[in-house]
Motif scaffolding. Structure first.
Motif, PDB file in Angstrom:
ATOM      1  N   LEU A 178      -2.384   6.735  15.512  1.00  0.00           N
ATOM      2  CA  LEU A 178      -3.493   6.855  14.241  1.00  0.00           C
ATOM      3  C   LEU A 178      -2.775   6.251  13.031  1.00  0.00           C
ATOM      4  N   SER A 179      -1.457   6.538  12.972  1.00  0.00           N
ATOM      5  CA  SER A 179      -0.738   6.056  11.805  1.00  0.00           C
ATOM      6  C   SER A 179      -0.749   4.558  11.669  1.00  0.00           C
ATOM      7  N   ILE A 180      -0.441   3.932  12.624  1.00  0.00           N
ATOM      8  CA  ILE A 180      -0.288   2.470  12.588  1.00  0.00           C
ATOM      9  C   ILE A 180      -1.910   1.562  12.699  1.00  0.00           C
ATOM     10  N   PHE A 181      -2.437   1.960  13.514  1.00  0.00           N
ATOM     11  CA  PHE A 181      -3.846   1.254  13.716  1.00  0.00           C
ATOM     12  C   PHE A 181      -4.803   1.788  12.662  1.00  0.00           C
ATOM     13  N   GLY A 182      -4.891   2.915  12.378  1.00  0.00           N
ATOM     14  CA  GLY A 182      -5.557   3.624  11.179  1.00  0.00           C
ATOM     15  C   GLY A 182      -5.126   2.973   9.813  1.00  0.00           C
ATOM     16  N   SER A 183      -3.987   2.746   9.541  1.00  0.00           N
ATOM     17  CA  SER A 183      -3.668   1.991   8.328  1.00  0.00           C
ATOM     18  C   SER A 183      -4.091   0.715   8.350  1.00  0.00           C
ATOM     19  N   ILE A 184      -4.203   0.041   9.400  1.00  0.00           N
ATOM     20  CA  ILE A 184      -4.559  -1.491   9.305  1.00  0.00           C
ATOM     21  C   ILE A 184      -5.830  -1.321   9.208  1.00  0.00           C
ATOM     22  N   LEU A 185      -6.594  -0.596   9.876  1.00  0.00           N
ATOM     23  CA  LEU A 185      -7.968  -0.463   9.988  1.00  0.00           C
ATOM     24  C   LEU A 185      -8.534   0.024   8.508  1.00  0.00           C
ATOM     25  N   THR A 186      -7.799   0.857   7.995  1.00  0.00           N
ATOM     26  CA  THR A 186      -8.446   1.350   6.525  1.00  0.00           C
ATOM     27  C   THR A 186      -8.095   0.313   5.419  1.00  0.00           C
ATOM     28  N   PHE A 187      -6.879  -0.451   5.488  1.00  0.00           N
ATOM     29  CA  PHE A 187      -6.743  -1.647   4.771  1.00  0.00           C
ATOM     30  C   PHE A 187      -7.578  -2.552   4.785  1.00  0.00           C
ATOM     31  N   LEU A 188      -8.128  -2.903   5.986  1.00  0.00           N
ATOM     32  CA  LEU A 188      -8.877  -4.015   6.218  1.00  0.00           C
ATOM     33  C   LEU A 188     -10.407  -3.757   5.604  1.00  0.00           C
ATOM     34  N   ILE A 189     -10.803  -2.424   5.893  1.00  0.00           N
ATOM     35  CA  ILE A 189     -11.934  -1.759   5.374  1.00  0.00           C
ATOM     36  C   ILE A 189     -11.863  -1.931   3.683  1.00  0.00           C
TER      37      ILE A 189
END
Length: 128
Positions: A108-119
């Motif tokens: 959640l930390s790694i993929f969530g951070s990348i996803l929320t950055f892109l959003i």
């Protein structure tokens, strides 16, 4: 002048991280895994993406002399999000052999951070 911009942005970011983390820990006093730092890092990743999208429409390369980038992009968001605390908390889960919680937290930390950055980046560009 650049160091002063970093100091101001970083100070505000670190204080903000601390206060947001306290508020989250107060709300979730016994979370299943380190939810406070996860939420802080997701908020920070989204915010950094939105900052880039609104101000630059992309991820700037070589913007180290831009006062806005120094104070907000590097200073504030660099201090607000924290990879070191994430690492400590992930290691604690590992050390306590809490494998499912470790995998969930890291994923959640790694993929969530990348996803929320892109959003954040795409929303920032859209609203620019």
């Amino acid at each position: 002048m650049n160091l002063l911009l970093l100091i101001c942005g970083g100070s505000i970011g670190a204080i903000s991280r601390y206060l947001v983390g306290l508020a989250i820990m107060k709300r979730y006093s016994n979370p299943p895994f380190p939810v406070a730092m996860l939420i802080v890092n997701l908020i920070g990743s989204f915010g950094l993406g939105a900052f880039f999208g609104i101000n630059y429409q992309l991820i700037p390369l070589g913007a180290y002399n831009d006062p806005l980038y120094l104070s907000i992009g590097i200073g504030f968001f660099g201090a607000f999000t924290t990879f070191s605390t994430f690492s400590v908390e992930a290691f604690q889960l590992y050390n306590n052999k809490l494998w499912k919680k470790l995998i969930l937290y890291v994923t959640l930390s790694i993929f969530g951070s990348i996803l929320t950055f892109l959003i954040g980046l795409n929303l920032g560009v859209y609203f620019y």
